[in-house]
Write a protein that holds these residues in place. Structure first.
Motif, PDB file in Angstrom:
ATOM      1  N   MET A  70       0.841  -1.205   0.000  1.00  0.00           N
ATOM      2  CA  MET A  70       0.000   0.000   0.000  1.00  0.00           C
ATOM      3  C   MET A  70       0.874   1.253   0.000  1.00  0.00           C
ATOM      4  O   MET A  70       0.646   2.177  -0.789  1.00  0.00           O
ATOM      5  CB  MET A  70      -0.919   0.017   1.218  1.00  0.00           C
ATOM      6  N   ALA A  71       1.854   1.289   0.878  1.00  0.00           N
ATOM      7  CA  ALA A  71       2.756   2.441   0.944  1.00  0.00           C
ATOM      8  C   ALA A  71       3.557   2.574  -0.348  1.00  0.00           C
ATOM      9  O   ALA A  71       3.734   3.681  -0.870  1.00  0.00           O
ATOM     10  CB  ALA A  71       3.684   2.308   2.140  1.00  0.00           C
ATOM     11  N   ALA A  72       4.017   1.443  -0.887  1.00  0.00           N
ATOM     12  CA  ALA A  72       4.782   1.491  -2.137  1.00  0.00           C
ATOM     13  C   ALA A  72       3.923   2.011  -3.281  1.00  0.00           C
ATOM     14  O   ALA A  72       4.375   2.846  -4.087  1.00  0.00           O
ATOM     15  CB  ALA A  72       5.322   0.100  -2.466  1.00  0.00           C
ATOM     16  N   ALA A  73       2.680   1.544  -3.372  1.00  0.00           N
ATOM     17  CA  ALA A  73       1.785   2.010  -4.441  1.00  0.00           C
ATOM     18  C   ALA A  73       1.474   3.492  -4.281  1.00  0.00           C
ATOM     19  O   ALA A  73       1.439   4.243  -5.267  1.00  0.00           O
ATOM     20  CB  ALA A  73       0.493   1.196  -4.436  1.00  0.00           C
ATOM     21  N   ALA A  74       1.267   3.943  -3.042  1.00  0.00           N
ATOM     22  CA  ALA A  74       0.961   5.356  -2.805  1.00  0.00           C
ATOM     23  C   ALA A  74       2.133   6.249  -3.184  1.00  0.00           C
ATOM     24  O   ALA A  74       1.960   7.273  -3.851  1.00  0.00           O
ATOM     25  CB  ALA A  74       0.571   5.566  -1.349  1.00  0.00           C
ATOM     26  N   PHE A  75       3.343   5.868  -2.787  1.00  0.00           N
ATOM     27  CA  PHE A  75       4.503   6.689  -3.134  1.00  0.00           C
ATOM     28  C   PHE A  75       4.807   6.632  -4.622  1.00  0.00           C
ATOM     29  O   PHE A  75       5.246   7.619  -5.202  1.00  0.00           O
ATOM     30  CB  PHE A  75       5.719   6.288  -2.295  1.00  0.00           C
ATOM     31  N   ALA A  76       4.568   5.487  -5.250  1.00  0.00           N
ATOM     32  CA  ALA A  76       4.759   5.412  -6.704  1.00  0.00           C
ATOM     33  C   ALA A  76       3.763   6.318  -7.420  1.00  0.00           C
ATOM     34  O   ALA A  76       4.124   7.048  -8.355  1.00  0.00           O
ATOM     35  CB  ALA A  76       4.608   3.965  -7.175  1.00  0.00           C
ATOM     36  N   GLY A  77       2.512   6.292  -6.997  1.00  0.00           N
ATOM     37  CA  GLY A  77       1.509   7.168  -7.605  1.00  0.00           C
ATOM     38  C   GLY A  77       1.807   8.632  -7.368  1.00  0.00           C
ATOM     39  O   GLY A  77       1.670   9.466  -8.261  1.00  0.00           O
ATOM     40  N   ALA A  78       2.241   8.972  -6.144  1.00  0.00           N
ATOM     41  CA  ALA A  78       2.565  10.358  -5.826  1.00  0.00           C
ATOM     42  C   ALA A  78       3.769  10.843  -6.620  1.00  0.00           C
ATOM     43  O   ALA A  78       3.773  11.957  -7.157  1.00  0.00           O
ATOM     44  CB  ALA A  78       2.821  10.500  -4.335  1.00  0.00           C
ATOM     45  N   GLY A  79       4.791  10.021  -6.705  1.00  0.00           N
ATOM     46  CA  GLY A  79       5.979  10.405  -7.475  1.00  0.00           C
ATOM     47  C   GLY A  79       5.685  10.562  -8.950  1.00  0.00           C
ATOM     48  O   GLY A  79       6.151  11.492  -9.593  1.00  0.00           O
ATOM     49  N   ALA A  80       4.880   9.650  -9.481  1.00  0.00           N
ATOM     50  CA  ALA A  80       4.533   9.732 -10.905  1.00  0.00           C
ATOM     51  C   ALA A  80       3.707  10.978 -11.189  1.00  0.00           C
ATOM     52  O   ALA A  80       3.947  11.684 -12.181  1.00  0.00           O
ATOM     53  CB  ALA A  80       3.768   8.481 -11.328  1.00  0.00           C
ATOM     54  N   ALA A  81       2.744  11.283 -10.330  1.00  0.00           N
ATOM     55  CA  ALA A  81       1.913  12.470 -10.543  1.00  0.00           C
ATOM     56  C   ALA A  81       2.736  13.744 -10.416  1.00  0.00           C
ATOM     57  O   ALA A  81       2.581  14.674 -11.216  1.00  0.00           O
ATOM     58  CB  ALA A  81       0.755  12.487  -9.557  1.00  0.00           C
ATOM     59  N   ALA A  82       3.622  13.792  -9.433  1.00  0.00           N
ATOM     60  CA  ALA A  82       4.464  14.981  -9.265  1.00  0.00           C
ATOM     61  C   ALA A  82       5.418  15.144 -10.438  1.00  0.00           C
ATOM     62  O   ALA A  82       5.669  16.259 -10.887  1.00  0.00           O
ATOM     63  CB  ALA A  82       5.245  14.888  -7.955  1.00  0.00           C
ATOM     64  N   PHE A  83       5.933  14.037 -10.961  1.00  0.00           N
ATOM     65  CA  PHE A  83       6.845  14.098 -12.101  1.00  0.00           C
ATOM     66  C   PHE A  83       6.120  14.520 -13.366  1.00  0.00           C
ATOM     67  O   PHE A  83       6.588  15.378 -14.114  1.00  0.00           O
ATOM     68  CB  PHE A  83       7.521  12.740 -12.297  1.00  0.00           C
ATOM     69  N   VAL A  84       4.965  13.922 -13.619  1.00  0.00           N
ATOM     70  CA  VAL A  84       4.222  14.205 -14.855  1.00  0.00           C
ATOM     71  C   VAL A  84       3.635  15.610 -14.835  1.00  0.00           C
ATOM     72  O   VAL A  84       3.680  16.322 -15.838  1.00  0.00           O
ATOM     73  CB  VAL A  84       3.118  13.146 -15.068  1.00  0.00           C
ATOM     74  N   LEU A  85       3.081  16.035 -13.710  1.00  0.00           N
ATOM     75  CA  LEU A  85       2.432  17.344 -13.645  1.00  0.00           C
ATOM     76  C   LEU A  85       3.377  18.468 -13.263  1.00  0.00           C
ATOM     77  O   LEU A  85       3.035  19.639 -13.431  1.00  0.00           O
ATOM     78  CB  LEU A  85       1.282  17.300 -12.643  1.00  0.00           C
ATOM     79  N   GLY A  86       4.561  18.148 -12.747  1.00  0.00           N
ATOM     80  CA  GLY A  86       5.470  19.172 -12.254  1.00  0.00           C
ATOM     81  C   GLY A  86       5.924  20.148 -13.306  1.00  0.00           C
ATOM     82  O   GLY A  86       5.817  21.364 -13.136  1.00  0.00           O
ATOM     83  N   ALA A  87       6.432  19.659 -14.421  1.00  0.00           N
ATOM     84  CA  ALA A  87       6.956  20.545 -15.460  1.00  0.00           C
ATOM     85  C   ALA A  87       5.865  21.425 -16.066  1.00  0.00           C
ATOM     86  O   ALA A  87       6.062  22.642 -16.191  1.00  0.00           O
ATOM     87  CB  ALA A  87       7.661  19.724 -16.531  1.00  0.00           C
TER      88      ALA A  87
END
Length: 146
Positions: A70-87
């Motif tokens: 659960m924690a791994a999936a949450a951090f993967a989703g958070a990192g992916a969203a921050a990476f994709v939407l950040g720029a």
């Protein structure tokens, strides 16, 4: 023996935790990405992800406890969203700053300067009486007599 969840329930929990993490990661994408300025947002971001996943696990999960996936999936989703939407979000912020904020600051500075010039023009327009010392008298601490 360790109880094992059925694959459907496991997939549902992973998907839910990924969505929770992605929603927090989208919020994180607005803040600075690197340097000292990113420390506090990263700290708050990690705490928010863990709190969201823990509350999901306590309330909705069939296991009722936070598990590693659960924690791994949450951090993967958070990192992916921050990476994709950040720029794109930072680029939009740069455009906003160039098109809206800087011109507004220039207009404010121009108005301030114009107000200062009008005020100084009013002051110099008034002809004040000059209070100069009489030339015939001896100036203090001078050796020139007239």
């Amino acid at each position: 023996m360790i109880p094992v969840l059925p694959p459907a329930a496991l997939g549902q929990e992973i998907a839910a935790c990924t969505v929770l993490g992605a929603s927090v990661g989208a919020l994180r994408a607005v803040f600075p990405a690197r340097g000292r300025a990113a420390f506090v947002p990263d700290l708050v971001w990690m705490g928010a992800v863990l709190a969201a996943v823990q509350s999901y696990a306590a309330g909705q999960s069939s296991a009722g406890v936070l598990r590693w996936y659960m924690a791994a999936a949450a951090f993967a989703g958070a990192g992916a969203a921050a990476f994709v939407l950040g720029a794109p979000l930072r680029a939009a912020g740069g455009v906003l700053q160039r098109r809206v904020l800087r011109p507004a600051e220039r207009r404010r500075a121009w108005r301030r300067k114009a107000r200062k010039l009008r005020r100084s023009a009013k002051r110099t327009a008034k002809k004040r009486k000059k209070n100069l010392p009489n030339q015939r008298r001896m100036m203090y601490n001078s050796y020139v007599l007239k």
